[in-house]
Design a protein around this motif. Sequence first.
Motif, PDB file in Angstrom:
ATOM      1  N   GLU A  64      -5.195   4.380   5.223  1.00 42.63           N
ATOM      2  CA  GLU A  64      -5.038   4.946   6.561  1.00 42.63           C
ATOM      3  C   GLU A  64      -4.159   4.055   7.436  1.00 42.63           C
ATOM      4  O   GLU A  64      -3.328   4.556   8.206  1.00 42.63           O
ATOM      5  N   LYS A  65      -4.322   2.780   7.304  1.00 41.08           N
ATOM      6  CA  LYS A  65      -3.479   1.856   8.063  1.00 41.08           C
ATOM      7  C   LYS A  65      -2.016   2.026   7.694  1.00 41.08           C
ATOM      8  O   LYS A  65      -1.139   2.068   8.570  1.00 41.08           O
ATOM      9  N   ASP A  66      -1.725   2.114   6.405  1.00 40.16           N
ATOM     10  CA  ASP A  66      -0.348   2.292   5.972  1.00 40.16           C
ATOM     11  C   ASP A  66       0.196   3.643   6.419  1.00 40.16           C
ATOM     12  O   ASP A  66       1.374   3.762   6.773  1.00 40.16           O
ATOM     13  N   LEU A  67      -0.642   4.657   6.423  1.00 40.63           N
ATOM     14  CA  LEU A  67      -0.209   5.991   6.854  1.00 40.63           C
ATOM     15  C   LEU A  67       0.221   5.964   8.316  1.00 40.63           C
ATOM     16  O   LEU A  67       1.277   6.511   8.683  1.00 40.63           O
ATOM     17  N   ASN A  73       4.373   5.729  12.686  1.00 40.40           N
ATOM     18  CA  ASN A  73       5.040   5.027  13.784  1.00 40.40           C
ATOM     19  C   ASN A  73       6.553   4.967  13.600  1.00 40.40           C
ATOM     20  O   ASN A  73       7.282   4.709  14.564  1.00 40.40           O
ATOM     21  N   LYS A  74       7.034   5.158  12.378  1.00 43.31           N
ATOM     22  CA  LYS A  74       8.475   5.128  12.122  1.00 43.31           C
ATOM     23  C   LYS A  74       9.156   6.437  12.516  1.00 43.31           C
ATOM     24  O   LYS A  74      10.385   6.488  12.600  1.00 43.31           O
ATOM     25  N   LEU A  75       8.376   7.487  12.722  1.00 43.80           N
ATOM     26  CA  LEU A  75       8.951   8.795  13.036  1.00 43.80           C
ATOM     27  C   LEU A  75       9.309   8.886  14.514  1.00 43.80           C
ATOM     28  O   LEU A  75       8.810   8.131  15.352  1.00 43.80           O
ATOM     29  N   LYS A  76      10.153   9.835  14.819  1.00 42.41           N
ATOM     30  CA  LYS A  76      10.561  10.091  16.199  1.00 42.41           C
ATOM     31  C   LYS A  76       9.845  11.331  16.704  1.00 42.41           C
ATOM     32  O   LYS A  76       9.791  12.351  16.013  1.00 42.41           O
ATOM     33  N   MET A  77       9.295  11.220  17.907  1.00 40.19           N
ATOM     34  CA  MET A  77       8.543  12.332  18.487  1.00 40.19           C
ATOM     35  C   MET A  77       9.416  13.062  19.497  1.00 40.19           C
ATOM     36  O   MET A  77      10.020  12.451  20.378  1.00 40.19           O
ATOM     37  N   GLN A  78       9.467  14.390  19.340  1.00 40.93           N
ATOM     38  CA  GLN A  78      10.142  15.258  20.302  1.00 40.93           C
ATOM     39  C   GLN A  78       9.203  16.406  20.616  1.00 40.93           C
ATOM     40  O   GLN A  78       9.063  17.345  19.822  1.00 40.93           O
ATOM     41  N   GLY A  79       8.558  16.284  21.768  1.00 43.43           N
ATOM     42  CA  GLY A  79       7.588  17.306  22.112  1.00 43.43           C
ATOM     43  C   GLY A  79       6.429  17.272  21.151  1.00 43.43           C
ATOM     44  O   GLY A  79       5.749  16.262  20.994  1.00 43.43           O
ATOM     45  N   ARG A  80       6.178  18.379  20.484  1.00 43.16           N
ATOM     46  CA  ARG A  80       5.108  18.474  19.496  1.00 43.16           C
ATOM     47  C   ARG A  80       5.648  18.426  18.069  1.00 43.16           C
ATOM     48  O   ARG A  80       5.009  18.885  17.137  1.00 43.16           O
ATOM     49  N   LEU A  81       6.844  17.856  17.926  1.00 46.37           N
ATOM     50  CA  LEU A  81       7.464  17.722  16.606  1.00 46.37           C
ATOM     51  C   LEU A  81       7.634  16.255  16.248  1.00 46.37           C
ATOM     52  O   LEU A  81       7.909  15.410  17.100  1.00 46.37           O
ATOM     53  N   ASP A 122      23.714  -8.022  -2.656  1.00 45.06           N
ATOM     54  CA  ASP A 122      23.443  -7.840  -1.231  1.00 45.06           C
ATOM     55  C   ASP A 122      22.914  -6.434  -0.949  1.00 45.06           C
ATOM     56  O   ASP A 122      23.159  -5.874   0.124  1.00 45.06           O
ATOM     57  N   GLY A 123      22.196  -5.879  -1.913  1.00 42.05           N
ATOM     58  CA  GLY A 123      21.657  -4.535  -1.743  1.00 42.05           C
ATOM     59  C   GLY A 123      20.366  -4.539  -0.940  1.00 42.05           C
ATOM     60  O   GLY A 123      19.868  -5.567  -0.487  1.00 42.05           O
ATOM     61  N   VAL A 124      19.822  -3.343  -0.764  1.00 39.94           N
ATOM     62  CA  VAL A 124      18.588  -3.133  -0.011  1.00 39.94           C
ATOM     63  C   VAL A 124      17.557  -2.541  -0.955  1.00 39.94           C
ATOM     64  O   VAL A 124      17.832  -1.562  -1.656  1.00 39.94           O
ATOM     65  N   GLN A 125      16.369  -3.137  -0.973  1.00 46.03           N
ATOM     66  CA  GLN A 125      15.312  -2.681  -1.861  1.00 46.03           C
ATOM     67  C   GLN A 125      14.749  -1.345  -1.383  1.00 46.03           C
ATOM     68  O   GLN A 125      14.548  -1.135  -0.192  1.00 46.03           O
ATOM     69  N   PHE A 126      14.502  -0.449  -2.312  1.00 42.83           N
ATOM     70  CA  PHE A 126      13.854   0.831  -2.006  1.00 42.83           C
ATOM     71  C   PHE A 126      12.366   0.572  -1.802  1.00 42.83           C
ATOM     72  O   PHE A 126      11.642   0.244  -2.740  1.00 42.83           O
ATOM     73  N   LYS A 127      11.917   0.699  -0.555  1.00 41.18           N
ATOM     74  CA  LYS A 127      10.521   0.428  -0.200  1.00 41.18           C
ATOM     75  C   LYS A 127       9.760   1.743  -0.171  1.00 41.18           C
ATOM     76  O   LYS A 127       9.713   2.434   0.843  1.00 41.18           O
ATOM     77  N   VAL A 128       9.199   2.066  -1.301  1.00 44.88           N
ATOM     78  CA  VAL A 128       8.555   3.363  -1.466  1.00 44.88           C
ATOM     79  C   VAL A 128       7.268   3.410  -0.638  1.00 44.88           C
ATOM     80  O   VAL A 128       6.546   2.419  -0.500  1.00 44.88           O
ATOM     81  N   PHE A 129       7.035   4.568  -0.057  1.00 43.90           N
ATOM     82  CA  PHE A 129       5.804   4.822   0.695  1.00 43.90           C
ATOM     83  C   PHE A 129       4.743   5.229  -0.320  1.00 43.90           C
ATOM     84  O   PHE A 129       4.700   6.370  -0.765  1.00 43.90           O
ATOM     85  N   SER A 130       3.884   4.273  -0.682  1.00 43.26           N
ATOM     86  CA  SER A 130       2.916   4.497  -1.748  1.00 43.26           C
ATOM     87  C   SER A 130       1.599   3.839  -1.380  1.00 43.26           C
ATOM     88  O   SER A 130       1.545   2.630  -1.130  1.00 43.26           O
ATOM     89  N   PHE A 131       0.543   4.637  -1.336  1.00 39.91           N
ATOM     90  CA  PHE A 131      -0.783   4.091  -1.077  1.00 39.91           C
ATOM     91  C   PHE A 131      -1.225   3.172  -2.208  1.00 39.91           C
ATOM     92  O   PHE A 131      -1.844   2.131  -1.974  1.00 39.91           O
TER      93      PHE A 131
END
Length: 795
Positions: free
Chosen positions: A285-288, A293-301, A773-782
């Motif tokens: 739940e903490k990770d979720l 928090n990374k998302l952008k809120m526009q109204g109810r979206l 000098d790449g960027v690691q793919f940080k997968v969203f995984s519980f």
Amino acid sequence: MFRSQEMSYFQLVMPQDSAWTIMDQLGYLSKVEIIDHNPNEALINRPFANYVKRCDDLIVKIENMLQVAKSLNLLSNYKKGNLKQFTNQQNSHSHTYLDKIEEDINKKTSSFQEQNKHLEQLIDQSEYIQNYIEILIESRKYLGEQVFQNQQISKFECQVGILKNLEQLQFHRVIFRVTKGNSMVYLKRMNEKQSIFIVLFPNIGNYGKQKIQKIVEQVSQGRFTLPQSHQEFEKKLNELQTKQAEYINLIQMTQNQLCQCISNMLVLRNGLPLIEFYKFYLIKEKDLYKELNKLKMQGRLFLGELWVPTKDIYYLEQTLQMIKEQQTNNPGGQLGQKNPPDFLQKPTYFKLNEFTQIFQEIVNTYGIPRYQEINPAIITIITFPFLFGVMFGDIGHGFILFMFGSYLCLFKDKSFYNLRYLILLMGLFSFYSGLIYNDYLSLSLNLFQTCLKSEEKCVYPFGIDPMWGGHLEFNDSFKMKLSIIIAFCHMLLGVTLSGLNYLFLGDWLRLSCKFIPQLLFLICTIGYMVFLIIYKWLNHFEPQNAPSIITTMISMILNLGRISGPQMWEGDSQDYVQYCLLLITIMTIPWMWFSSIISHLLQYGNNQQNEGKRKTHRIDYGQLIEEPGIEMTQTHSYSHEQLDSKYNQPNGETQESTIFIKSKDSSHQGIQDLIVHETIETLEYVLGVISNTASYLRLWALSLAHSQLSEVFFELLLVQPINHGQPISLMIGFPFWALITFGVLMCMDSMECFLHSLRLHWVEFQNKFYKGDGVQFKVFSFRDRIKESINLESQ
């Protein structure tokens, strides 16, 4: 694993009512990376910061509860939950389930804390009473009947108490100074931490008595007084023993209540202990909420942008479709593919397993591969243990290392569990190299009949003839030349991989201006030296007419290809060949330098013509594919001043042939910087070929040092007892030889060879083609988040 997986960029639009459910399923899916719309924003200012803090507080409460229960030995029946079982369930709880968990945890932990606090108080009182009893008994033994006399009549006074063992010396000195030596201090050790002290001193007046009382009060862990008569002593002792029995019963009852609280938390739920289920759920739940928090809120979206491997798009769409079918009352998430903004670098993602993970970790420690750049890890799987084996080559030592790796693989020992396959391969290649060197714990094995004394011409079938095993000059020459050959092959592989990178990117400029001259320079210098080494090995020369390879290479440079000394082959062709090789070598240097500058200047002129257009308008990124039922909005707007590179290939790889070095402020650098950069890059390669080749001589040096150390230890400790038939000396010397061999060769020397092999890959090999000098793919995984938390706890 040769190249990273192809990535796709999507925008996800979610209604507020469905956002938690969608993100929850994406966490179980473990296929996407959520991009933070504002990474510079503090966590406290984000909309779900309170939920993250709540989860943290609840996790801390559970950890404290487990820690206290463990210290009290209340977890005898506790078994950790199965992470796979938890992640496979994908429970159907809603976001309000956190409130129920919070209420239950607070209720149980508060009760547990109260009971534990009460238990601590009971234990402190019980310890005080026990100490008092021991002081009374010890005082009667030491002071005898004096302890029951009236201290007002007696000429001596007594102070008793408990002090820490570490303060004994300091306490003794202070009492000695206060009483000026007119005192006796008796100390008896009770346990590892505390001791009983009895201070007997003459009646020195109220002032002296008060000073001693203050010292005792500051040092003693509790206040204790002695009875004045036999009746008081017996009464006090009986009273204390009665209280002690009562406190022991209360402590037992409180521990039973604590055990009952823990038992309630160990009840199985969904196949897991309840406390473990709560712990996993809170981490999830903490990770979720962190991802929300990374998302952008526009109204109810909620508007989110994410990376997903192209081959896994089907699973992402299927997950969103499943949520739509389950929640018919709420609209589901809308997914639209986009072109990523130019400033956003595509992440690198490799699908690894237990075998390849450690080798990828070796590469990632140096730097993350670029998106779809050739991954050195797949080559490191063989070359890393091979170079280690060349330096550590010994049949006996390699076999020991191989058996240790086999043990780790079979029994899964946690100490070196992640390194098990690496150690197994290092032992295997060390054993193989030892067979080539014919070196077994400093001895040569006559596995096949030697050819040295054979009348007929023969070749030893495998490895070095045992008759040459003890000759240092032969082994020195062989291993030095072998290291040069390995250096050329390893660097040639690196340069070839750089050409494959340019072909994959379609970068014909660097292919023609960098790869071809670099390849020619390496072949015409080090490659020619390797050719001379192999040619000299394959042909017989008289000692007085044997050509010197070092002299040949030096005269080739100083005399413009002409030879001063014996030739490798007859005729004048060697002078002509060396002159051509030297001419090609000299031509490759300006080829690498000027061609890149001229090509960049031409491209710079074309870009300058479009500079005005690029500054007069803005390009908006963020246009989403419209879908019915959802209002589509632009989430980002980026100007050309913010862009620092272009994606010119279908796979989205950044173009390496841009005019200037990429910079974060996207400003064009001057022509002076371009010339300096190309000059440094050319000189770095030209000088690096020579210095890197010399660096590979560590293969020769460490291999020779390993064999010589092994020989020295054997001769000093075992040779003399064996030659003189002294079994007792042999029995005494063998343990010392085994310990020294294990400590110096198996531990220290193996670590040294490991580090040098690491350096040869990072510096000498990877600098030929690898940017890192790449960027690691940080997968969203519980699953990954929970696994990381468990690993941190175990450490």
